[in-house]
Design a protein around this motif. Structure first.
Motif, PDB file in Angstrom:
ATOM      1  N   ARG A  81     -10.791  -9.435 -13.317  1.00 22.95           N
ATOM      2  CA  ARG A  81     -10.896  -9.492 -11.856  1.00 22.95           C
ATOM      3  C   ARG A  81      -9.518  -9.442 -11.213  1.00 22.95           C
ATOM      4  O   ARG A  81      -9.300  -8.682 -10.256  1.00 22.95           O
ATOM      5  N   LYS A  82      -8.588 -10.247 -11.732  1.00 20.88           N
ATOM      6  CA  LYS A  82      -7.237 -10.271 -11.168  1.00 20.88           C
ATOM      7  C   LYS A  82      -6.570  -8.914 -11.321  1.00 20.88           C
ATOM      8  O   LYS A  82      -5.913  -8.415 -10.393  1.00 20.88           O
ATOM      9  N   LEU A  83      -6.737  -8.293 -12.484  1.00 19.47           N
ATOM     10  CA  LEU A  83      -6.121  -6.990 -12.693  1.00 19.47           C
ATOM     11  C   LEU A  83      -6.713  -5.941 -11.762  1.00 19.47           C
ATOM     12  O   LEU A  83      -5.982  -5.127 -11.193  1.00 19.47           O
ATOM     13  N   SER A  84      -8.027  -5.987 -11.565  1.00 17.20           N
ATOM     14  CA  SER A  84      -8.682  -5.007 -10.693  1.00 17.20           C
ATOM     15  C   SER A  84      -8.288  -5.206  -9.236  1.00 17.20           C
ATOM     16  O   SER A  84      -8.136  -4.237  -8.494  1.00 17.20           O
ATOM     17  N   GLU A  85      -8.105  -6.452  -8.824  1.00 17.73           N
ATOM     18  CA  GLU A  85      -7.655  -6.728  -7.456  1.00 17.73           C
ATOM     19  C   GLU A  85      -6.260  -6.166  -7.225  1.00 17.73           C
ATOM     20  O   GLU A  85      -5.955  -5.654  -6.142  1.00 17.73           O
ATOM     21  N   TRP A  88      -0.199  -3.602 -11.498  1.00 16.56           N
ATOM     22  CA  TRP A  88      -0.144  -4.804 -12.339  1.00 16.56           C
ATOM     23  C   TRP A  88      -0.466  -4.310 -13.743  1.00 16.56           C
ATOM     24  O   TRP A  88      -1.597  -4.328 -14.184  1.00 16.56           O
ATOM     25  N   ALA A  89       0.562  -3.843 -14.433  1.00 12.45           N
ATOM     26  CA  ALA A  89       0.375  -3.090 -15.685  1.00 12.45           C
ATOM     27  C   ALA A  89       0.362  -4.012 -16.898  1.00 12.45           C
ATOM     28  O   ALA A  89       1.300  -4.057 -17.683  1.00 12.45           O
ATOM     29  N   HIS A  90      -0.729  -4.736 -17.058  1.00 14.78           N
ATOM     30  CA  HIS A  90      -0.876  -5.642 -18.197  1.00 14.78           C
ATOM     31  C   HIS A  90      -2.142  -5.257 -18.958  1.00 14.78           C
ATOM     32  O   HIS A  90      -3.208  -5.834 -18.750  1.00 14.78           O
ATOM     33  N   ASP A 128       2.338  -7.844  -0.142  1.00 18.63           N
ATOM     34  CA  ASP A 128       1.441  -7.739  -1.289  1.00 18.63           C
ATOM     35  C   ASP A 128       0.282  -6.837  -0.889  1.00 18.63           C
ATOM     36  O   ASP A 128      -0.383  -7.082   0.119  1.00 18.63           O
ATOM     37  N   LEU A 129       0.043  -5.804  -1.650  1.00 15.24           N
ATOM     38  CA  LEU A 129      -0.989  -4.834  -1.296  1.00 15.24           C
ATOM     39  C   LEU A 129      -2.394  -5.417  -1.341  1.00 15.24           C
ATOM     40  O   LEU A 129      -3.332  -4.807  -0.824  1.00 15.24           O
ATOM     41  N   THR A 130      -2.564  -6.588  -1.955  1.00 10.80           N
ATOM     42  CA  THR A 130      -3.875  -7.241  -1.896  1.00 10.80           C
ATOM     43  C   THR A 130      -4.114  -7.862  -0.527  1.00 10.80           C
ATOM     44  O   THR A 130      -5.243  -8.250  -0.217  1.00 10.80           O
ATOM     45  N   ASP A 131      -3.064  -7.961   0.290  1.00  8.34           N
ATOM     46  CA  ASP A 131      -3.193  -8.430   1.667  1.00  8.34           C
ATOM     47  C   ASP A 131      -3.597  -7.237   2.529  1.00  8.34           C
ATOM     48  O   ASP A 131      -2.756  -6.480   3.019  1.00  8.34           O
ATOM     49  N   GLN A 132      -4.884  -7.058   2.698  1.00  6.62           N
ATOM     50  CA  GLN A 132      -5.410  -5.873   3.376  1.00  6.62           C
ATOM     51  C   GLN A 132      -4.911  -5.765   4.813  1.00  6.62           C
ATOM     52  O   GLN A 132      -4.561  -4.674   5.282  1.00  6.62           O
ATOM     53  N   THR A 133      -4.823  -6.883   5.510  1.00  2.00           N
ATOM     54  CA  THR A 133      -4.440  -6.872   6.925  1.00  2.00           C
ATOM     55  C   THR A 133      -3.005  -6.396   7.112  1.00  2.00           C
ATOM     56  O   THR A 133      -2.731  -5.502   7.929  1.00  2.00           O
ATOM     57  N   ARG A 134      -2.070  -6.966   6.359  1.00  2.00           N
ATOM     58  CA  ARG A 134      -0.665  -6.586   6.510  1.00  2.00           C
ATOM     59  C   ARG A 134      -0.414  -5.165   6.031  1.00  2.00           C
ATOM     60  O   ARG A 134       0.376  -4.425   6.613  1.00  2.00           O
ATOM     61  N   THR A 135      -1.086  -4.772   4.938  1.00  2.00           N
ATOM     62  CA  THR A 135      -0.926  -3.415   4.425  1.00  2.00           C
ATOM     63  C   THR A 135      -1.435  -2.404   5.442  1.00  2.00           C
ATOM     64  O   THR A 135      -0.765  -1.400   5.742  1.00  2.00           O
ATOM     65  N   ASP A 136      -2.595  -2.673   5.990  1.00  2.00           N
ATOM     66  CA  ASP A 136      -3.193  -1.787   6.997  1.00  2.00           C
ATOM     67  C   ASP A 136      -2.288  -1.687   8.227  1.00  2.00           C
ATOM     68  O   ASP A 136      -2.068  -0.594   8.772  1.00  2.00           O
TER      69      ASP A 136
END
Length: 213
Positions: free
Chosen positions: A82-86, A71-73, A46-54
């Motif tokens: 907030r959720k969409l921006s994250e 997240w195209a809603h 999940d790209l919101t997981d900064q550590t694993r993505t990095d």
């Protein structure tokens, strides 16, 4: 050439991944929240997981990134900003920052016609960005951030704004997006389909095989 595709299990992302993995050293990232396409070189992150993505980007050091994860809603975005921006802007920064740090040469960003807002069509790429919803605001921020940081760090970029792409692998169960799939789904179930407005408006639709090249 080393290429990273985000959103690689999604509709458009899976086709791009297929086209690239045959010719280049290509890996993909997806959290499988919407996409279903699987491949041994697509990592569930999940790209919101900064550590694993990095960590993955630092290990792979891509020359080129195709960023399709989203997240195209649009309608839901007004109630969950907030959720969409994250899941859009912040997720993109989690990709872009380590990519720059590890020597990216080109970033290819899949944006949206949502950046145009309520301007009168037909749209042109030189139109001003005037978003009217939170999703469009996020995509605008992604575009402008890319433009700014490319000047600072010296990488190339391409911004694409696809228009109503349709074809196999598209989510037929989504009742809110992908109007071609919605029509097909309702017709297959012998249900009424809906055309809003007076029926004279025009929209551009792009078949997936015409778009990928």
């Amino acid at each position: 050439m080393k290429i990273l595709v985000t959103g690689a299990s999604g509709f458009i992302g899976s086709y791009i991944f297929d086209a690239l993995v045959r010719k280049h050293n290509t890996i993909g990232i997806d959290n499988y929240s919407l996409g279903t396409y699987q491949h041994p070189k697509i990592y569930k992150i999940d790209l919101t997981d900064q550590t694993r993505t990095d960590q993955l980007i630092t290990e792979f050091k891509p020359d080129v990134v195709y960023h399709l994860a989203a997240w195209a809603h649009e309608s839901l975005a007004q109630f969950l900003p907030r959720k969409l921006s994250e899941n859009n802007f912040q997720a993109y920064l989690n990709v872009l920052s380590p990519a720059i740090r590890n020597g990216i040469k080109r970033m290819i960003v899949f944006s949206s016609i949502a950046v145009y807002g309520h301007q009168k069509p037909p749209f042109h790429e030189d139109n001003k960005r005037q978003p009217v919803d939170i999703y469009g605001v996020n995509k605008t921020a992604m575009e402008e951030t890319t433009e700014i940081l490319s000047k600072v760090h010296g990488f190339e970029y391409v911004i694409l704004r696809p228009h109503n792409v349709f074809g196999p692998r598209q989510n037929m169960a989504d009742p809110y997006r992908n109007v071609i799939a919605i029509w097909m789904n309702r017709l297959l179930q012998n249900k009424r389909y809906f055309i809003y407005g007076d029926g004279t408006q025009k929209r551009a639709f792009s078949y997936i095989d015409d778009m990928i090249p």
